[in-house]
Design a protein around this motif. Structure first.
Motif, PDB file in Angstrom:
ATOM      1  N   CYS A 117       0.818  -1.251   0.147  1.00 28.07           N
ATOM      2  CA  CYS A 117       0.085   0.027  -0.040  1.00 28.07           C
ATOM      3  C   CYS A 117       0.919   1.411   0.038  1.00 28.07           C
ATOM      4  O   CYS A 117       0.551   2.328  -0.940  1.00 28.07           O
ATOM      5  N   PHE A 118       2.060   1.188   0.758  1.00 29.76           N
ATOM      6  CA  PHE A 118       2.576   2.463   0.944  1.00 29.76           C
ATOM      7  C   PHE A 118       4.025   2.671   0.054  1.00 29.76           C
ATOM      8  O   PHE A 118       4.922   3.242   0.049  1.00 29.76           O
ATOM      9  N   ALA A 119       4.173   1.268  -0.875  1.00 31.32           N
ATOM     10  CA  ALA A 119       5.254   1.247  -1.550  1.00 31.32           C
ATOM     11  C   ALA A 119       5.784   2.657  -2.438  1.00 31.32           C
ATOM     12  O   ALA A 119       6.993   2.899  -2.496  1.00 31.32           O
ATOM     13  N   ASP A 120       5.066   3.320  -2.936  1.00 29.53           N
ATOM     14  CA  ASP A 120       5.151   4.683  -3.601  1.00 29.53           C
ATOM     15  C   ASP A 120       4.891   5.777  -2.955  1.00 29.53           C
ATOM     16  O   ASP A 120       4.922   7.122  -3.291  1.00 29.53           O
ATOM     17  N   ASP A 121       4.701   5.771  -1.426  1.00 30.87           N
ATOM     18  CA  ASP A 121       3.999   6.979  -0.836  1.00 30.87           C
ATOM     19  C   ASP A 121       4.222   6.420   0.664  1.00 30.87           C
ATOM     20  O   ASP A 121       3.211   6.459   1.428  1.00 30.87           O
ATOM     21  N   ARG A 174      11.791   0.025   9.185  1.00 31.55           N
ATOM     22  CA  ARG A 174      12.131  -0.629   7.898  1.00 31.55           C
ATOM     23  C   ARG A 174      12.103   0.844   6.998  1.00 31.55           C
ATOM     24  O   ARG A 174      12.790   0.965   6.186  1.00 31.55           O
ATOM     25  N   TRP A 175      11.203   1.664   7.398  1.00 27.48           N
ATOM     26  CA  TRP A 175      10.838   2.882   6.784  1.00 27.48           C
ATOM     27  C   TRP A 175      11.831   3.847   7.204  1.00 27.48           C
ATOM     28  O   TRP A 175      11.761   5.066   6.805  1.00 27.48           O
ATOM     29  N   GLY A 176      12.285   3.692   8.593  1.00 26.33           N
ATOM     30  CA  GLY A 176      12.993   4.960   8.982  1.00 26.33           C
ATOM     31  C   GLY A 176      12.231   5.993   9.552  1.00 26.33           C
ATOM     32  O   GLY A 176      12.439   7.262   9.593  1.00 26.33           O
ATOM     33  N   ARG A 177      10.918   5.529  10.237  1.00 23.42           N
ATOM     34  CA  ARG A 177       9.953   6.450  10.471  1.00 23.42           C
ATOM     35  C   ARG A 177       9.831   6.227  12.109  1.00 23.42           C
ATOM     36  O   ARG A 177       9.850   5.197  12.705  1.00 23.42           O
TER      37      ARG A 177
END
Length: 417
Positions: free
Chosen positions: A105-109, A130-133
């Motif tokens: 779902c969040f691959a491009d956003d 993984r996303w560094g968030r």
């Protein structure tokens, strides 16, 4: 991925990923926070099951389905040590099975942050790492620290879990496999296990939390987030025209499959000058109770926000949602806990002198009647309930939760992925 710093409470709008657990007790406190964040100009993508899609869309968030769906089936009627040992493995497998669909779902956003339910602790922490968030943990009930451990309290009622139980051994092994295969650095993997200094929003007031004074700035206690709504939207309810005191009976959304209990309540209160309101849930029909006396009404659901202000005593299963709504309305309780978490809630109510507890095995016509009459006549208990009501109402609710999330996220730069 390059980190982006944020300057303060007037920073840019955020894109937030919300991962609540799709059960009423978990969704009800979270959705008003989502609505508040959307109203402040943030973009929220919120996952749920089909049952909650319309409710998520009503907040203004983008609604996405958990794939495969997370179960919202009620727990077993009896939760013992064996069931408690098996549950973590079931939840681990289910909560990590949704990871690929969320990542897709969040691959491009990519979102700016991940807010996750405590039951999805590994899923939320792993995605954030993984996303560094940054991440925010959301708890609909008591939270734990070195002074209070919720899991240990559960075992007081379910029985002590044997560390050598096959399901516990399998859980430990599976958890190690998932973390080892996560692609994260070693220090990040360790953080998945421990969640040191994880920021948590708890939907209880600090004054109701066990050892509440021992928690620090990494936890914020906001209390209930909205006036209660019934699962099907509810309808207008009117108090009895003759001014009779009202006893409201509800077994919530998880243990409401006991028609005999409701029949006992009808018998217990029918001979009193009281008006009885039965909220049956979706697994018992009014027809199963037989003919009802004039001053007894039965509904699948009732709007708590409309009924509680006219209620003298709430008789319930000691679910956290019911408890907090009653305390906000300053309604004393008689509680009949069924599951370990409800027993823990009942223990806290007893410690604070806010309710009478009736053991499930002792729930008879006579004991229920006597308990309700004792609570109704206990002026000291009612004053303690009024004092806790002030704490519940001043905790801040959805606005305080949104403030805390914004402050947390604007204060933290995005990490290097």
């Amino acid at each position: 991925m390059t980190g982006t710093s944020r300057g303060g409470p007037q920073g840019r709008p955020l894109h937030l990923a919300f991962l609540p657990y799709p059960a009423f007790g978990h969704m009800v406190p979270v959705l008003p926070v989502v609505a508040e964040l959307v109203a402040r100009g943030h973009r929220v993508t919120c996952f749920a099951t089909e049952e909650f899609m319309d409710r998520v869309r009503a907040t203004g968030a983008q609604a996405r389905l958990y794939e495969p769906p997370l179960s919202s089936d009620p727990p077993p009627d009896v939760i013992d040590a064996d069931e408690s040992a098996r549950a973590p493995l079931k939840l681990l497998e289910a909560s990590t099975a949704v990871l690929p669909s969320i990542e897709a779902c969040f691959a491009d956003d990519l979102p700016d942050a991940v807010a996750y339910d405590t039951t999805l602790w590994l899923t939320g922490r792993l995605l954030a790492a993984r996303w560094g968030r940054p991440s925010v943990q959301l708890s609909p009930t008591f939270i734990s620290n070195e002074h209070f451990n919720l899991s240990e309290q559960h075992q007081d009622y379910a029985g002590q879990i044997d560390p050598a139980h096959p399901a516990i051994v399998a859980f430990t092994q599976r958890l190690k496999e998932i973390v080892a295969g996560s692609g994260l650095r070693e220090e990040q993997q360790a953080e998945l296990f421990y969640g040191h200094e994880e920021f948590t929003v708890a939907f209880v007031p600090r004054e109701f939390q066990f050892a509440g004074a021992t928690f620090d700035e990494h936890q914020v206690f906001v209390g209930p987030t909205t006036q209660a709504a019934t699962p099907d939207g509810g309808s207008a309810w009117q108090p009895p025209a003759d001014g009779r005191p009202v006893v409201l009976v509800s077994l919530g959304t998880t243990v409401n499959n006991h028609p005999d209990f409701f029949r006992q309540c009808v018998e217990a209160f029918a001979g009193l000058p009281w008006h009885t309101v039965l909220a049956l849930g979706k697994r018992v029909s009014p027809e199963e109770l037989g003919p009802l006396p004039p001053h007894v009404e039965a509904h699948p659901w009732v709007p708590l926000a409309e009924v509680l202000p006219h209620t003298s005593v709430l008789l319930c299963q000691s679910g956290m949602g019911s408890i907090l709504e009653a305390l906000r309305a300053a309604v004393p309780m008689v509680v009949v806990p069924h599951h370990p978490e409800q027993h823990v809630n009942a223990r806290r109510l007893t410690e604070l002198g806010l309710a009478r507890v009736v053991r499930r095995e002792d729930a008879s016509v006579e004991t229920l009647r006597n308990a309700v009459l004792e609570v109704a006549g206990d002026t000291a208990l009612r004053e303690r309930v009024r004092e806790m009501s002030r704490h519940v109402r001043s905790a801040g609710g959805a606005g305080a939760a949104a403030d805390a999330i914004e402050q947390r996220l604007y204060a933290r730069p995005l990490e290097e992925a």
